[in-house]
Scaffold this motif. Structure first.
Motif, PDB file in Angstrom:
ATOM      1  N   ARG A   1      -8.634 -28.179   8.572  1.00 48.83           N
ATOM      2  CA  ARG A   1      -8.610 -27.365   7.536  1.00 48.83           C
ATOM      3  C   ARG A   1      -9.873 -27.099   6.781  1.00 48.83           C
ATOM      4  O   ARG A   1     -10.631 -26.289   6.413  1.00 48.83           O
ATOM      5  N   VAL A   2     -10.546 -28.340   6.373  1.00 44.30           N
ATOM      6  CA  VAL A   2     -11.796 -28.262   5.716  1.00 44.30           C
ATOM      7  C   VAL A   2     -13.135 -27.688   6.509  1.00 44.30           C
ATOM      8  O   VAL A   2     -13.865 -26.800   6.139  1.00 44.30           O
ATOM      9  N   PHE A   3     -12.935 -28.040   8.036  1.00 47.46           N
ATOM     10  CA  PHE A   3     -14.170 -27.481   8.882  1.00 47.46           C
ATOM     11  C   PHE A   3     -13.982 -26.046   8.958  1.00 47.46           C
ATOM     12  O   PHE A   3     -14.765 -25.113   9.081  1.00 47.46           O
ATOM     13  N   GLN A   4     -12.544 -25.607   9.083  1.00 47.36           N
ATOM     14  CA  GLN A   4     -12.149 -24.148   9.134  1.00 47.36           C
ATOM     15  C   GLN A   4     -12.863 -23.594   7.887  1.00 47.36           C
ATOM     16  O   GLN A   4     -13.494 -22.427   7.979  1.00 47.36           O
ATOM     17  N   ALA A   5     -12.536 -24.069   6.710  1.00 53.71           N
ATOM     18  CA  ALA A   5     -13.154 -23.347   5.375  1.00 53.71           C
ATOM     19  C   ALA A   5     -14.769 -23.232   5.250  1.00 53.71           C
ATOM     20  O   ALA A   5     -15.151 -22.356   4.911  1.00 53.71           O
ATOM     21  N   ILE A   6     -15.283 -24.320   5.762  1.00 50.39           N
ATOM     22  CA  ILE A   6     -16.732 -24.390   5.579  1.00 50.39           C
ATOM     23  C   ILE A   6     -17.470 -23.560   6.718  1.00 50.39           C
ATOM     24  O   ILE A   6     -18.151 -22.654   6.406  1.00 50.39           O
ATOM     25  N   ARG A   7     -16.714 -23.241   7.950  1.00 48.63           N
ATOM     26  CA  ARG A   7     -16.809 -22.264   8.710  1.00 48.63           C
ATOM     27  C   ARG A   7     -17.039 -20.728   8.339  1.00 48.63           C
ATOM     28  O   ARG A   7     -18.035 -19.989   8.155  1.00 48.63           O
ATOM     29  N   ILE A   8     -15.723 -20.641   7.648  1.00 48.05           N
ATOM     30  CA  ILE A   8     -15.421 -19.275   7.160  1.00 48.05           C
ATOM     31  C   ILE A   8     -16.696 -18.970   6.010  1.00 48.05           C
ATOM     32  O   ILE A   8     -17.076 -17.618   5.900  1.00 48.05           O
ATOM     33  N   GLU A   9     -16.850 -19.878   4.974  1.00 46.61           N
ATOM     34  CA  GLU A   9     -17.894 -19.653   4.014  1.00 46.61           C
ATOM     35  C   GLU A   9     -19.272 -19.483   4.401  1.00 46.61           C
ATOM     36  O   GLU A   9     -20.000 -18.533   4.052  1.00 46.61           O
ATOM     37  N   VAL A  10     -19.579 -20.193   5.554  1.00 48.11           N
ATOM     38  CA  VAL A  10     -20.980 -20.192   5.871  1.00 48.11           C
ATOM     39  C   VAL A  10     -21.366 -18.852   6.673  1.00 48.11           C
ATOM     40  O   VAL A  10     -22.267 -18.266   6.317  1.00 48.11           O
ATOM     41  N   ASN A  11     -20.178 -18.420   7.433  1.00 45.70           N
ATOM     42  CA  ASN A  11     -20.743 -17.167   8.096  1.00 45.70           C
ATOM     43  C   ASN A  11     -19.884 -15.804   7.516  1.00 45.70           C
ATOM     44  O   ASN A  11     -20.051 -14.653   7.818  1.00 45.70           O
ATOM     45  N   GLN A  12     -19.377 -16.225   6.178  1.00 42.17           N
ATOM     46  CA  GLN A  12     -18.629 -15.079   5.476  1.00 42.17           C
ATOM     47  C   GLN A  12     -17.891 -14.320   6.089  1.00 42.17           C
ATOM     48  O   GLN A  12     -17.833 -13.052   6.051  1.00 42.17           O
ATOM     49  N   GLU A  13     -16.748 -14.991   6.974  1.00 40.19           N
ATOM     50  CA  GLU A  13     -16.333 -14.424   7.916  1.00 40.19           C
ATOM     51  C   GLU A  13     -14.946 -13.233   7.187  1.00 40.19           C
ATOM     52  O   GLU A  13     -14.948 -12.243   7.927  1.00 40.19           O
ATOM     53  N   LEU A  14     -14.246 -13.731   6.180  1.00 42.20           N
ATOM     54  CA  LEU A  14     -13.103 -13.054   5.451  1.00 42.20           C
ATOM     55  C   LEU A  14     -14.091 -11.577   5.094  1.00 42.20           C
ATOM     56  O   LEU A  14     -13.593 -10.536   4.954  1.00 42.20           O
ATOM     57  N   LYS A  15     -15.127 -11.794   4.443  1.00 40.34           N
ATOM     58  CA  LYS A  15     -15.899 -10.540   3.613  1.00 40.34           C
ATOM     59  C   LYS A  15     -16.289  -9.887   4.703  1.00 40.34           C
ATOM     60  O   LYS A  15     -16.122  -8.451   4.478  1.00 40.34           O
ATOM     61  N   ALA A  16     -16.721 -10.193   5.867  1.00 38.05           N
ATOM     62  CA  ALA A  16     -17.128  -9.324   6.923  1.00 38.05           C
ATOM     63  C   ALA A  16     -16.003  -8.515   7.673  1.00 38.05           C
ATOM     64  O   ALA A  16     -16.077  -7.432   7.815  1.00 38.05           O
ATOM     65  N   LEU A  17     -15.023  -9.288   7.705  1.00 34.72           N
ATOM     66  CA  LEU A  17     -13.631  -8.535   8.068  1.00 34.72           C
ATOM     67  C   LEU A  17     -13.221  -7.487   7.204  1.00 34.72           C
ATOM     68  O   LEU A  17     -12.935  -6.250   7.708  1.00 34.72           O
ATOM     69  N   GLU A  18     -13.104  -7.683   5.919  1.00 36.28           N
ATOM     70  CA  GLU A  18     -12.643  -6.667   4.994  1.00 36.28           C
ATOM     71  C   GLU A  18     -13.566  -5.365   4.978  1.00 36.28           C
ATOM     72  O   GLU A  18     -13.151  -4.273   5.207  1.00 36.28           O
ATOM     73  N   LYS A  19     -14.930  -5.630   4.957  1.00 37.94           N
ATOM     74  CA  LYS A  19     -15.807  -4.254   5.190  1.00 37.94           C
ATOM     75  C   LYS A  19     -15.985  -3.693   6.608  1.00 37.94           C
ATOM     76  O   LYS A  19     -15.863  -2.805   6.802  1.00 37.94           O
TER      77      LYS A  19
END
Length: 236
Positions: A135-153
């Motif tokens: 879970r921590v590795f997933q969280a770091i990956r999402i933050e590093v790549n700004q995945e959820l913000k990119a998805l919303e846009k």
């Protein structure tokens, strides 16, 4: 067929560069490339020791090493909880900040070992359903790549460039992604009914899940959820 390397948060600009104004259909497959995850030097996995990187785009300077060694304890805990839904987020963040004062945390094994240390004694036995660092590795990956913000846009831009009766299909792989897709679809449907100019008609009231046969043939599909919506112009 024209292949373009880019981030879907820049979808409208990419289409503009191709002189495309509207499209009849868009598919978002939000899965992380298995080949990237397996590539040791990319630092996505704790299964092999490598440098903490986790960048999807290697031209980007910000990586997991910088995040782990510079974010405050509060920010780390928030990321682990928000993007990883990690129940021991505060405990893990506290130990990371303590340990990095002694020595920088730069490898996947260092980080994974620290996470295991934070577990209650009853959970330190090697009987985990999933590895404690997942879970921590997933969280770091999402933050590093700004995945959820990119998805919303990307989703909001995709809805705008769809033509009448055009469809958008999104395959997500974890609850954070699926929640964003569901909420954006619902909001676009609601706004369309209120504004009476255009909106979305949700085709899949509930997400489509893979069959047991598909999961048997492709275990990585087990968490996939497909949502589909259709753009309606001049909603009556």
């Amino acid at each position: 067929v024209k292949l373009v390397k880019g981030n879907f948060k820049n979808l409208k600009a990419i289409l503009s560069g191709l002189k495309i104004e509207t499209v009849s259909g868009i598919i978002f497959d939000l899965g992380v490339s298995f080949h990237q995850l397996k590539e040791k030097k990319r630092g996505f996995s704790f299964k092999e020791d490598s440098h903490l990187d986790m960048r999807m785009d290697l031209t980007q300077k910000f990586n997991a090493d910088i995040l782990i060694n510079s974010y405050s304890e509060k920010d780390l805990a928030e990321i682990f909880e928000k993007y990883g839904e990690e129940r021991f987020s505060k405990r893990i963040a506290r130990l990371i900040v303590t340990e990095r004062k002694k020595k920088a945390i730069t490898t996947t094994k260092q980080l994974a070992d620290l996470i295991i240390k934070t577990l209650p004694r009853t959970k330190k036995r090697h009987t985990w359903r999933i590895h404690p660092a997942t879970r921590v590795f997933q969280a770091i990956r999402i933050e590093v790549n700004q995945e959820l913000k990119a998805l919303e846009k990307g989703l909001n831009q995709a809805i705008r460039v769809l033509e009448d009766k055009g469809r958008i299909c999104v395959i997500s792989y974890h609850s954070l992604e699926d929640r964003i897709v569901k909420n954006i679809f619902k909001e676009a449907e609601r706004e369309g009914k209120e504004q009476k100019n255009y909106g979305l008609k949700i085709i899949t009231k509930k997400p489509i899940r893979p069959s047991s046969e598909e999961v048997r043939d492709n275990p990585k599909a087990r968490s996939a959820k497909l949502r589909v919506a259709e753009k309606i112009i001049s909603v009556s």
